[in-house]
Design a protein around this motif. Structure first.
Motif, PDB file in Angstrom:
ATOM      1  N   ASN A 219      -3.768   3.952   6.741  1.00 10.25           N
ATOM      2  CA  ASN A 219      -2.922   2.899   6.727  1.00 10.25           C
ATOM      3  C   ASN A 219      -1.641   2.931   5.916  1.00 10.25           C
ATOM      4  O   ASN A 219      -1.511   4.040   4.922  1.00 10.25           O
ATOM      5  N   SER A 220      -0.835   2.333   5.828  1.00  9.55           N
ATOM      6  CA  SER A 220       0.507   2.379   5.318  1.00  9.55           C
ATOM      7  C   SER A 220       0.454   2.230   3.933  1.00  9.55           C
ATOM      8  O   SER A 220       1.047   3.274   3.310  1.00  9.55           O
ATOM      9  N   LYS A 221      -0.534   1.369   3.181  1.00 10.79           N
ATOM     10  CA  LYS A 221      -0.490   1.473   1.774  1.00 10.79           C
ATOM     11  C   LYS A 221      -0.920   2.805   1.175  1.00 10.79           C
ATOM     12  O   LYS A 221      -0.204   3.221   0.126  1.00 10.79           O
ATOM     13  N   ASP A 222      -2.161   3.415   1.887  1.00 11.23           N
ATOM     14  CA  ASP A 222      -2.329   4.649   1.467  1.00 11.23           C
ATOM     15  C   ASP A 222      -1.574   5.863   1.673  1.00 11.23           C
ATOM     16  O   ASP A 222      -1.218   6.463   0.752  1.00 11.23           O
ATOM     17  N   ILE A 224       1.991   5.443   1.695  1.00  5.78           N
ATOM     18  CA  ILE A 224       3.006   5.184   0.746  1.00  5.78           C
ATOM     19  C   ILE A 224       2.621   5.838  -0.932  1.00  5.78           C
ATOM     20  O   ILE A 224       3.183   6.341  -1.336  1.00  5.78           O
ATOM     21  N   SER A 225       1.333   5.382  -0.980  1.00  3.88           N
ATOM     22  CA  SER A 225       0.991   5.724  -2.422  1.00  3.88           C
ATOM     23  C   SER A 225       0.842   7.248  -2.541  1.00  3.88           C
ATOM     24  O   SER A 225       1.294   7.963  -3.418  1.00  3.88           O
ATOM     25  N   GLN A 228       4.296   8.890  -2.946  1.00 11.40           N
ATOM     26  CA  GLN A 228       5.041   8.471  -4.148  1.00 11.40           C
ATOM     27  C   GLN A 228       4.146   9.427  -5.183  1.00 11.40           C
ATOM     28  O   GLN A 228       5.067   9.769  -6.143  1.00 11.40           O
ATOM     29  N   VAL A 254       2.594   4.112  11.131  1.00 13.22           N
ATOM     30  CA  VAL A 254       3.053   3.707  10.099  1.00 13.22           C
ATOM     31  C   VAL A 254       4.078   4.297   9.389  1.00 13.22           C
ATOM     32  O   VAL A 254       4.814   3.642   8.329  1.00 13.22           O
ATOM     33  N   GLU A 257       6.907   1.808   8.165  1.00 10.63           N
ATOM     34  CA  GLU A 257       6.443   1.110   6.950  1.00 10.63           C
ATOM     35  C   GLU A 257       6.535   2.115   5.777  1.00 10.63           C
ATOM     36  O   GLU A 257       7.138   1.456   4.770  1.00 10.63           O
ATOM     37  N   ILE A 258       6.474   3.448   5.927  1.00 11.13           N
ATOM     38  CA  ILE A 258       6.448   4.262   5.077  1.00 11.13           C
ATOM     39  C   ILE A 258       8.077   4.395   4.818  1.00 11.13           C
ATOM     40  O   ILE A 258       8.405   4.390   3.390  1.00 11.13           O
ATOM     41  N   ALA A 261       9.222   1.067   2.552  1.00  8.14           N
ATOM     42  CA  ALA A 261       8.744   1.436   1.325  1.00  8.14           C
ATOM     43  C   ALA A 261       9.613   2.286   0.306  1.00  8.14           C
ATOM     44  O   ALA A 261       9.888   1.912  -0.680  1.00  8.14           O
TER      45      ALA A 261
END
Length: 566
Positions: A219-222, A224-225, A228, A254, A257-258, A261
């Motif tokens: 997923n995008s949240k994972d 992106i994290s 970073q 995704v 979305e990355i 962010a």
């Protein structure tokens, strides 16, 4: 830099605006309605338009007195770090004066415009004049990490201090800064995070490319994290990331979305060799690219560094965008600002030739793709194919694109589920419909419940149309008939009239609105008994009132309205 707005208040300035526009990518000419023509966007309220553009961060070039720009924007000027460039250009092109946006490149923009007009920009920034560069406003591809230290830093330079350069950047090397290997001050150009001190300005160049593969697995949240953290562990600055790069087939994942962010562009590649993150990153950085770090955390990631700032526009392709727009009935002042903006920024316009003419003239670089009026599906397919190539495509309808127009055709073709179309961004921009335009011209005939029926039996049998007319007549709805007649279809309106006379009084009010908002406009009021199909063609909207629809006499004619109570 964001696409500029060139604001003109009179027709005499339009030619100058077009001359300036030749030097600015995707600039939009805003013209005061009723005083200008052949502009990209018409506006009626100067103050509101200017403040709205400023608030959005749009660079503003006003062909007008500097004072009117200053007085208009003064109430909303607050943060000089965020304000966009604002310039005043004399009506005769003799002066180009940068007013605001010193930290956003206003002086460079002024020089660019001045070069086109063959005049000298009226730049007053001391550091810019002395050193031929703006340390507070680096060129595209460079980010100043510590702007709070820059003011004193520049003051020290102006007072005679010298500076040493660590790393390199053409815009600094070619400046007139007082470089000295023993300089007290330092300018450092680096992709890495370094301690920030008042005597050292740090610039991060956009030389890093993030390659991504296997993006559909997380997923995008994972994702992106993970990115970073990878950058932080390698002590790489996020401000040196030029873009996120992936393969074409992952465009629907995704990836965007990355990129959002990280606040960087995304580009899609067609790598013929290995299809992994490392190969993608190295492809993006070119022949001199070097792998810096790679990682797997469900998603495959790699960061490569180039020997120079990466020109994102020369690598791969962006995600395609498809806009389905309605120009309204035809009058320029009835076209929404959103549609005008889309038309000015699109790379390709697709549509029936008559509708493309309503959209206005092309700007330099735009492509026009004309079709016959009956080739809706072919139009839609071409538009989707163009968008799949990474282009910004506008499919042009008159009226509203969702009412008997191209929006449904595009989604009908999209429903065929071609994989290459799945990543396209699609947006429908509404327009004033024929029924709204016709109703406004004659009063308020659709002030109560109404329906819309197309009398064309090309895409549906007459038996269905007949059933719908009967249902609407029985329900006592006001009815708007689209496509009432053509050269090939001459009997449908007469048949509809016969059906309605079974349920409605012969004195029922009928409005015949032809070419509303275009040359040759006419709006006639008849009764159902007097309705003659010979008065109607394809460009006529026929509006039949309900049993409650009334007329109100006025000088020279009547208004038509349907009461809100039933």
């Amino acid at each position: 830099m964001t696409a500029c707005a060139i604001v003109v208040l009179g027709q005499n300035s339009v030619t100058l605006a077009k001359q300036i526009k030749t030097a600015l990518l995707n600039a939009t000419i805003y013209g005061l309605a009723e005083r200008t023509s052949n502009v990209d966007v018409s506006f009626t309220n100067f103050g509101e338009t200017l403040r709205e553009l400023f608030a959005k961060g749009t660079p503003i070039i006003g062909i007008c007195a500097a004072g009117i720009l200053i007085r208009t924007l003064a109430p909303i000027i607050s943060d000089k770090r965020q304000e966009p460039p604002v310039l005043a250009v004399a009506e005769d092109g003799s002066a180009v004066v940068p007013l605001l946006g010193g930290l956003q490149g206003v002086n460079d923009l002024a020089r660019q415009i001045a070069a086109v007009l063959e005049v000298k920009a009226a730049i007053t920034t001391t550091g810019d004049i002395r050193f031929h560069t703006a340390l507070l406003s680096p060129p595209a591809g460079y980010h100043l990490a510590n702007p709070d230290d820059a003011k004193k830093f520049i003051s020290d330079l102006l007072a005679g201090a010298t500076v040493k350069l660590k790393g390199t950047a053409p815009w600094l090397v070619n400046s007139k800064l007082p470089f000295d290997e023993e300089g007290k001050l330092t300018i450092q150009v680096t992709e890495y995070e370094v301690p920030l001190t008042p005597d050292c300005l740090v610039y991060h160049p956009a030389t890093l490319a993030i390659g991504v593969s296997n993006a559909s697995q997380v997923n995008s949240k994972d994702a992106i994290s993970c990115i970073q953290q990878m950058l932080a562990d390698a002590k790489l600055s996020i401000f040196s990331v030029a873009g996120v790069f992936a393969l074409d087939e992952e465009a629907a994942s995704v990836i965007e979305e990355i990129a959002d962010a990280l606040n960087v562009p995304v580009r899609f590649l067609n790598c013929q060799s290995e299809k992994n993150a490392v190969a993608i990153a190295l492809t993006a950085t070119g022949a001199n690219g070097k792998l810096v770090v790679q990682q797997q955390c469900g998603i495959n990631l790699a960061v490569a560094v180039s020997g120079e700032v990466i020109d994102i526009n020369r690598i791969g392709k962006p995600r395609g965008q498809l806009f389905i727009v309605g120009t309204g009935p035809g009058a320029a002042n009835w076209m929404s600002p959103e549609v005008q903006q889309i038309l000015s920024e699109a790379t390709d316009l697709v549509g029936y030739s008559f509708y493309l003419d309503l959209a206005g003239s092309l700007r330099e670089g735009q492509r026009r793709h004309e079709f016959d009026n009956r080739e809706e599906l072919a139009r839609a397919e071409m538009a989707l194919d163009l968008a799949a190539e990474g282009r910004i495509v506008a499919v042009v309808s008159s009226g509203d694109p969702g009412i008997y127009a191209m929006a449904a055709a595009v989604f009908e073709v999209l429903d065929c589920n071609q994989p290459k179309w799945q990543s396209i961004k699609i947006h429908v921009a509404p327009g004033i419909s024929a029924i709204q335009a016709a109703a406004a011209r004659i009063g308020a005939p659709i002030g109560h419940d109404f329906c819309v029926i197309s009398l064309s039996d090309i895409l549906k049998p007459w038996s269905i149309i007949e059933r719908r007319i009967i249902a609407a007549a029985e329900a006592d709805l006001a009815i708007a008939f689209y496509n009432p007649a053509s050269k090939q279809r001459t009997s449908q309106l007469a048949s509809a009239r016969e059906i309605l006379l079974r349920y409605r009084s012969p004195q029922t009010i009928v409005v015949l609105a032809r070419n509303v908002g275009r040359t040759g406009e006419s709006v006639l009021v008849r009764t159902l008994a007097d309705l003659s199909p010979q008065e109607v063609d394809m460009r006529t909207l026929v509006l039949v009132g309900s049993s409650k629809t009334r007329t109100v006499p006025h000088y020279g004619g009547v208004w038509v309205y349907t009461p809100r109570q039933y």
